[in-house]
Design a protein around this motif. Structure first.
Motif, short mmCIF file in Angstrom:
data_model
loop_
_atom_site.label_atom_id
_atom_site.label_comp_id
_atom_site.label_asym_id
_atom_site.label_seq_id
_atom_site.Cartn_x
_atom_site.Cartn_y
_atom_site.Cartn_z
N ALA A 71 0.82 -1.21 0.00
CA ALA A 71 0.00 0.00 0.00
C ALA A 71 0.86 1.26 0.00
O ALA A 71 0.54 2.24 -0.69
CB ALA A 71 -0.92 0.00 1.22
N GLY A 72 1.96 1.25 0.76
CA GLY A 72 2.86 2.40 0.77
C GLY A 72 3.48 2.66 -0.60
O GLY A 72 3.60 3.81 -1.03
N GLY A 73 3.86 1.58 -1.31
CA GLY A 73 4.41 1.75 -2.65
C GLY A 73 3.39 2.30 -3.63
O GLY A 73 3.69 3.19 -4.44
N ILE A 74 2.14 1.80 -3.54
CA ILE A 74 1.09 2.27 -4.46
C ILE A 74 0.77 3.74 -4.19
O ILE A 74 0.64 4.55 -5.12
CB ILE A 74 -0.17 1.39 -4.31
CG1 ILE A 74 0.13 -0.03 -4.80
CG2 ILE A 74 -1.33 1.98 -5.10
CD1 ILE A 74 -1.00 -1.01 -4.57
N ILE A 75 0.63 4.11 -2.91
CA ILE A 75 0.31 5.50 -2.58
C ILE A 75 1.44 6.43 -3.00
O ILE A 75 1.20 7.52 -3.54
CB ILE A 75 0.03 5.62 -1.07
CG1 ILE A 75 -1.26 4.86 -0.72
CG2 ILE A 75 -0.09 7.08 -0.66
CD1 ILE A 75 -1.52 4.79 0.76
N ALA A 76 2.70 6.02 -2.75
CA ALA A 76 3.82 6.87 -3.15
C ALA A 76 3.89 7.04 -4.65
O ALA A 76 4.14 8.15 -5.15
CB ALA A 76 5.13 6.26 -2.61
N ALA A 77 3.65 5.96 -5.39
CA ALA A 77 3.67 6.06 -6.85
C ALA A 77 2.54 6.95 -7.36
O ALA A 77 2.74 7.77 -8.26
CB ALA A 77 3.57 4.67 -7.48
N GLU A 128 4.04 14.94 -10.18
CA GLU A 128 4.51 14.79 -11.56
C GLU A 128 6.01 14.48 -11.60
O GLU A 128 6.79 15.10 -12.33
CB GLU A 128 4.21 16.05 -12.38
CG GLU A 128 2.71 16.33 -12.51
CD GLU A 128 2.43 17.57 -13.34
OE1 GLU A 128 3.42 18.23 -13.74
OE2 GLU A 128 1.26 17.86 -13.59
N LEU A 129 6.41 13.50 -10.81
CA LEU A 129 7.80 13.09 -10.80
C LEU A 129 8.07 12.11 -11.94
O LEU A 129 7.19 11.36 -12.36
CB LEU A 129 8.15 12.42 -9.46
CG LEU A 129 7.96 13.28 -8.21
CD1 LEU A 129 8.29 12.48 -6.97
CD2 LEU A 129 8.82 14.54 -8.27
N THR A 130 9.28 12.10 -12.42
CA THR A 130 9.67 11.21 -13.51
C THR A 130 11.08 10.68 -13.24
O THR A 130 11.86 11.29 -12.50
CB THR A 130 9.66 11.94 -14.86
OG1 THR A 130 10.52 13.08 -14.79
CG2 THR A 130 8.24 12.38 -15.22
N GLY A 131 11.37 9.56 -13.84
CA GLY A 131 12.72 9.02 -13.80
C GLY A 131 13.18 8.62 -12.42
O GLY A 131 12.49 7.92 -11.67
N THR A 132 14.36 9.11 -12.06
CA THR A 132 14.98 8.75 -10.78
C THR A 132 14.16 9.24 -9.60
O THR A 132 14.06 8.55 -8.58
CB THR A 132 16.40 9.34 -10.70
OG1 THR A 132 17.14 8.92 -11.85
CG2 THR A 132 17.11 8.85 -9.44
N GLN A 133 13.56 10.40 -9.72
CA GLN A 133 12.76 10.92 -8.62
C GLN A 133 11.56 10.04 -8.33
O GLN A 133 11.21 9.80 -7.17
CB GLN A 133 12.30 12.35 -8.94
CG GLN A 133 13.44 13.36 -9.05
CD GLN A 133 12.94 14.74 -9.40
OE1 GLN A 133 11.79 14.93 -9.76
NE2 GLN A 133 13.84 15.73 -9.29
N ALA A 134 10.91 9.53 -9.38
CA ALA A 134 9.77 8.63 -9.18
C ALA A 134 10.20 7.33 -8.52
O ALA A 134 9.51 6.80 -7.64
CB ALA A 134 9.10 8.35 -10.53
N ILE A 135 11.36 6.82 -8.93
CA ILE A 135 11.86 5.58 -8.33
C ILE A 135 12.20 5.80 -6.86
O ILE A 135 11.90 4.96 -6.00
CB ILE A 135 13.09 5.08 -9.12
CG1 ILE A 135 12.68 4.69 -10.54
CG2 ILE A 135 13.71 3.87 -8.40
CD1 ILE A 135 13.84 4.28 -11.42
N MET A 136 12.81 6.95 -6.56
CA MET A 136 13.14 7.24 -5.15
C MET A 136 11.87 7.41 -4.32
O MET A 136 11.80 6.96 -3.17
CB MET A 136 14.00 8.51 -5.09
CG MET A 136 15.38 8.35 -5.68
SD MET A 136 16.35 9.88 -5.62
CE MET A 136 16.45 10.14 -3.86
N ALA A 137 10.86 8.06 -4.88
CA ALA A 137 9.59 8.20 -4.16
C ALA A 137 8.94 6.84 -3.92
O ALA A 137 8.41 6.57 -2.84
CB ALA A 137 8.65 9.11 -4.93
N LEU A 138 8.99 5.96 -4.91
CA LEU A 138 8.43 4.61 -4.76
C LEU A 138 9.18 3.83 -3.68
O LEU A 138 8.57 3.17 -2.83
CB LEU A 138 8.50 3.88 -6.10
CG LEU A 138 7.98 2.44 -6.11
CD1 LEU A 138 6.50 2.41 -5.76
CD2 LEU A 138 8.21 1.81 -7.48
N ALA A 139 10.53 3.92 -3.71
CA ALA A 139 11.32 3.22 -2.69
C ALA A 139 11.05 3.77 -1.29
O ALA A 139 10.95 3.02 -0.32
CB ALA A 139 12.80 3.33 -3.02
N GLY A 140 10.90 5.10 -1.19
CA GLY A 140 10.58 5.68 0.11
C GLY A 140 9.22 5.25 0.63
O GLY A 140 9.06 4.96 1.82
N GLY A 141 8.22 5.19 -0.25
CA GLY A 141 6.90 4.72 0.17
C GLY A 141 6.92 3.27 0.60
O GLY A 141 6.26 2.89 1.58
#
Length: 311
Positions: free
Chosen positions: A114-120, A128-141
């Motif tokens: 759920a944390g990964g889905i919400i972060a994504a 509107e994150l893209t690329g590395t920022q989106a991956i970092m946000a997903l990992a943080g969630g």
């Protein structure tokens, strides 16, 4: 196409999270064959209609939701290392809960996904994150969702230990009064269990129940101290066990322990009182002082600006 890639990424991360807990629990996860055969034999002797009536009389939660959770927990136990289960069981005991560790791991995996889905979703739709920022946000969630149940459990453990530490001196005073009045130590603990309704009194009630079931007093007290992991309780139980083994007067030991606990409580209060000015400096420097300077120096600054820059 982007959402498809996100979905594939989330599924891949969920598989990785599940693989972290891969392991086959051989001890404590299997069913007893003898109990299964006895249960099957008992079901053959029952009336089918009465059994259906009993099942239909149960609530939807007991008939559908709880069995589903137990089945999912059993499946989770097959892919969970035994050491992780033991650590979770230890944390659950310290928190004073009765939750099964496999259910806790199931909740933790669900929170991770759920944390990964919400972060994504938040990162791609709102930020509107893209690329590395989106991956970092997903990992943080994912990391936050994975650790959030553990943080909640540790917070509950800390609150429970603080409550036990605060209530122990008063409980010792009542124990001293009861023992000096002529009651035995077990009866004195029973009085504490009857008069109060907190974590310590409930622990005393469990000790009395274990003693009634045939467990020795020192073993029951040691188990109580292990379930709490509070230094003051460890000192108290060690003194009681030593007094029982050496034949020392229980009233005298309790009196000494009560005096020591009152001294510790006073020292903790003094320590918190001395920490108060240091803790008050942070809001004063960051919030109160800037407001005071704005109120005092604001009009003067406006007049000076009018004289030098706007005249």
């Amino acid at each position: 196409m982007l959402f498809l890639q996100i979905g594939v990424g989330i599924a891949f991360v969920a598989i990785l999270v599940a693989m972290v807990y891969i392991g086959f629990r051989q001890q404590g996860s299997g069913n007893d064959a003898l109990e299964d055969r006895l249960a099957a034999f008992g079901e053959q002797e029952r009336d089918i209609e009465s059994l259906e009536d009993v099942e239909l009389s149960m609530s939807f939660r007991d008939r559908v939701f709880l069995p589903l959770v137990e089945r999912l927990a059993a499946i989770t136990a097959r892919f969970t290392p035994q050491k992780q289960l033991e650590q979770s069981q230890r944390l659950i005991e310290l928190a004073g809960l009765t939750t099964d560790p496999t259910q806790f791991f199931l909740m933790r995996i669900g929170a991770t996904i759920a944390g990964g889905i919400i972060a994504a979703f938040v990162g791609l739709v709102f930020l509107e994150l893209t690329g590395t920022q989106a991956i970092m946000a997903l990992a943080g969630g994912i990391a936050l969702g994975n650790y959030f149940p553990v943080m909640s459990l540790r917070s509950r453990i800390q609150k429970r230990q603080e409550e036990i530490t605060r209530s122990l001196p008063d409980a010792l005073d009542l124990l001293v009064i009861c023992v000096e009045a002529g009651l035995g130590f077990d009866q004195a603990m029973g009085k504490v269990y009857e008069k109060w309704d907190d974590e310590l009194s409930l622990a005393f009630g469990r000790v009395l129940t274990e003693i009634q079931l045939g467990k020795q007093r020192r073993e029951a007290l040691k188990a109580m101290a292990d379930r709490m992991d509070v230094p003051d309780v460890n000192t108290f139980t060690a003194a009681i066990i030593q007094a029982e083994q050496l034949g020392v007067s229980m009233a005298k030991i309790l009196r000494v322990q009560s005096d020591q606990m009152r001294v510790k409580r006073r020292q903790r209060a003094q320590e918190k009182a001395q920490q108060a000015p240091v803790k008050m400096m942070i809001p004063m420097v960051l919030l109160i002082f800037p407001s005071i300077w704005i109120v005092l120096m604001g009009p003067a600054a406006i007049r000076i600006a009018d004289q030098f820059f706007f005249s």
